[in-house]
Design an enzyme around this catalytic site. Structure first.
Site, PDB file in Angstrom:
ATOM      1  N   GLU A  36       0.863  -1.203   0.000  1.00  0.00           N
ATOM      2  CA  GLU A  36       0.000   0.000   0.000  1.00  0.00           C
ATOM      3  C   GLU A  36       0.894   1.246   0.000  1.00  0.00           C
ATOM      4  OE1 GLU A  36      -2.999   0.617  -0.327  1.00  0.00           O
ATOM      5  OE2 GLU A  36      -3.379   2.591   0.523  1.00  0.00           O
ATOM      6  N   ASP A  38       3.959   1.506  -1.119  1.00  0.00           N
ATOM      7  CA  ASP A  38       4.633   1.633  -2.430  1.00  0.00           C
ATOM      8  C   ASP A  38       3.679   2.182  -3.487  1.00  0.00           C
ATOM      9  OD1 ASP A  38       6.573  -1.444  -1.922  1.00  0.00           O
ATOM     10  OD2 ASP A  38       6.816   0.617  -1.169  1.00  0.00           O
ATOM     11  N   SER A  83      33.503  14.433  23.251  1.00  0.00           N
ATOM     12  CA  SER A  83      33.587  12.979  23.452  1.00  0.00           C
ATOM     13  C   SER A  83      33.356  12.727  24.939  1.00  0.00           C
ATOM     14  CB  SER A  83      34.968  12.490  23.021  1.00  0.00           C
ATOM     15  OG  SER A  83      35.937  13.284  23.673  1.00  0.00           O
ATOM     16  N   GLU A 113      21.849   5.621  29.506  1.00  0.00           N
ATOM     17  CA  GLU A 113      21.428   5.327  28.126  1.00  0.00           C
ATOM     18  C   GLU A 113      22.409   4.345  27.497  1.00  0.00           C
ATOM     19  OE1 GLU A 113      20.772  10.047  27.815  1.00  0.00           O
ATOM     20  OE2 GLU A 113      20.565   9.038  25.899  1.00  0.00           O
ATOM     21  N   LYS A 115      25.026   2.936  25.000  1.00  0.00           N
ATOM     22  CA  LYS A 115      26.012   3.605  24.143  1.00  0.00           C
ATOM     23  C   LYS A 115      26.076   2.856  22.807  1.00  0.00           C
ATOM     24  CE  LYS A 115      30.695   5.573  24.174  1.00  0.00           C
ATOM     25  NZ  LYS A 115      31.122   5.034  22.857  1.00  0.00           N
ATOM     26  N   GLU A 170      23.473   8.866  17.038  1.00  0.00           N
ATOM     27  CA  GLU A 170      24.422   7.839  16.565  1.00  0.00           C
ATOM     28  C   GLU A 170      23.781   7.062  15.427  1.00  0.00           C
ATOM     29  OE1 GLU A 170      27.185   8.023  18.320  1.00  0.00           O
ATOM     30  OE2 GLU A 170      28.382   6.309  17.724  1.00  0.00           O
ATOM     31  N   LYS A 310      32.570   1.544  29.631  1.00  0.00           N
ATOM     32  CA  LYS A 310      32.890   0.734  28.439  1.00  0.00           C
ATOM     33  C   LYS A 310      32.859  -0.742  28.802  1.00  0.00           C
ATOM     34  CE  LYS A 310      34.632   2.353  25.117  1.00  0.00           C
ATOM     35  NZ  LYS A 310      34.228   2.811  23.797  1.00  0.00           N
TER      36      LYS A 310
END
Ligand SMILES: NC(=O)c1cnc(N)c2cc(Br)sc12
Length: 318
Positions: A36, A38, A83, A113, A115, A170, A310
């Site tokens: 639909e 498209d 950063s 949040e 990363k 990001e 990290k």
């Protein structure tokens, strides 16, 4: 169809297709089948060809520009793209918490949040229209990749409000798209990408937007330049505003009232990250209050009010 009917039909289709696109790519809740979508897109393309005076830059038909660029031009970021300082273990996080409390006292809320392991980009909107997108570059000067970012379907070409602002996020390639792309590369005996981050970066640095468009890239927004002007008073409020404006934000975020709760969140996602459809390389922890962020300020290259935990590098199984 006469001209005035064509004009109202073009407007109707542009709004309808933008909404369907938002439901599919931002909410992940399509309300119509692809066939639909498209069919309507084809009808809009035909009408815009017949009546080019009704074509607008934010039309859903304008996501893939025509020309192949010679090179990328440079973009100066209005506010530098900083950063993040890194934390590698629990003690690093407790030290961060101590530094924050020493500076702004004990009434602190954090927001955690995921990363996203992709490519940091900045999007600029003028009166609600997407006008320019750029890579982070060295934080002050990036490359203009507007044409390639326009191909990312979850990026709104027009906001729900006529705001002029700059947002940060990001860009990433979902793991399934990465695996499929590498399979096709290997079939063509081309060198595969090492990981989804390299694949996303390589795709956004294509001079031909048709190639970028074929790579199924996506984007999570996480920041607003000059957040204060928008009336938001917290990072979490800024994320809610980004969603209200039509942006895709990551729903796994969590408000944490203590470093213990932060450590719990970090532990939880250290275990769960393999379940995600995209790669994350850590957790970003931010002081939620904007006024406390202002009080804490930034060093030359990174904010004192945020830190990136990290994950340990995964052993590469050879
Ligand atoms: N949610 C966030 O703030 C976030 C997520 N993913 C990332 N790769 C980054 C990088 C910076 Br710098 S902030 C951030």
């Amino acid at each position: 169809m006469d001209r005035s009917n064509a004009e109202s039909r073009v407007k109707e289709l542009q709004e309808l297709l933008s909404r369907y696109n938002y439901e599919y790519h931002v909410l992940d809740k399509p309300s119509v089948p692809d066939v639909e979508y498209d069919k309507l897109l084809h009808e809009l393309k035909q009408l815009e060809e017949e009546y080019p005076e009704f074509l607008t830059p934010d039309s859903p038909t304008q996501r893939i520009g025509g020309s192949v660029l010679e090179q990328f031009s440079k973009v100066n970021h209005k506010t530098p793209m900083l950063s993040l300082g890194n934390a590698f273990n629990e003690q690093d996080l407790r030290d961060f918490d101590k530094r924050v409390r020493k500076a702004v006292g004990d009434k602190i809320s954090y927001i955690c949040e995921l990363k996203i392991d992709g490519l940091a980009v900045s999007l600029r909107y003028e009166k609600g229209l997407f006008v320019q997108g750029a890579t982070r570059g060295d934080g002050s000067v990036g490359e203009d990749i507007t044409a390639n970012l326009k191909t990312i379907r979850s990026i709104p070409l027009r906001l729900n409000k006529p705001f002029s602002l700059e947002v940060r996020g990001e860009a990433f390639m979902p793991r399934s798209s990465f695996l499929q792309l590498n399979k096709e590369k290997e079939e063509r005996e081309e060198l595969p990408f090492a990981n989804p981050r390299n694949a996303a970066a390589g795709s956004l640095r294509q001079l031909d937007p048709r190639i970028a468009s074929s790579r199924n890239l996506d984007l999570f927004l996480y920041g607003i330049g000059e957040l204060g002007e928008t009336g938001a008073e917290t990072q979490s409020g800024g994320l809610d505003l980004l969603s209200e404006l039509g942006f895709k934000t990551n729903k796994e975020r969590r408000k944490c009232e203590s470093i213990e709760e932060v450590l719990q969140y970090v532990e939880e996602w250290t275990e769960k990250r393999a379940e995600l459809e995209y790669d994350i390389d850590g957790i970003v922890i931010k002081v939620d209050s904007l006024s406390q962020q202002e009080e804490l300020g930034t060093t030359v290259k990174s904010p004192r009010w945020a830190i990136a935990f990290k994950f340990p590098a995964e052993e590469v199984v050879t």
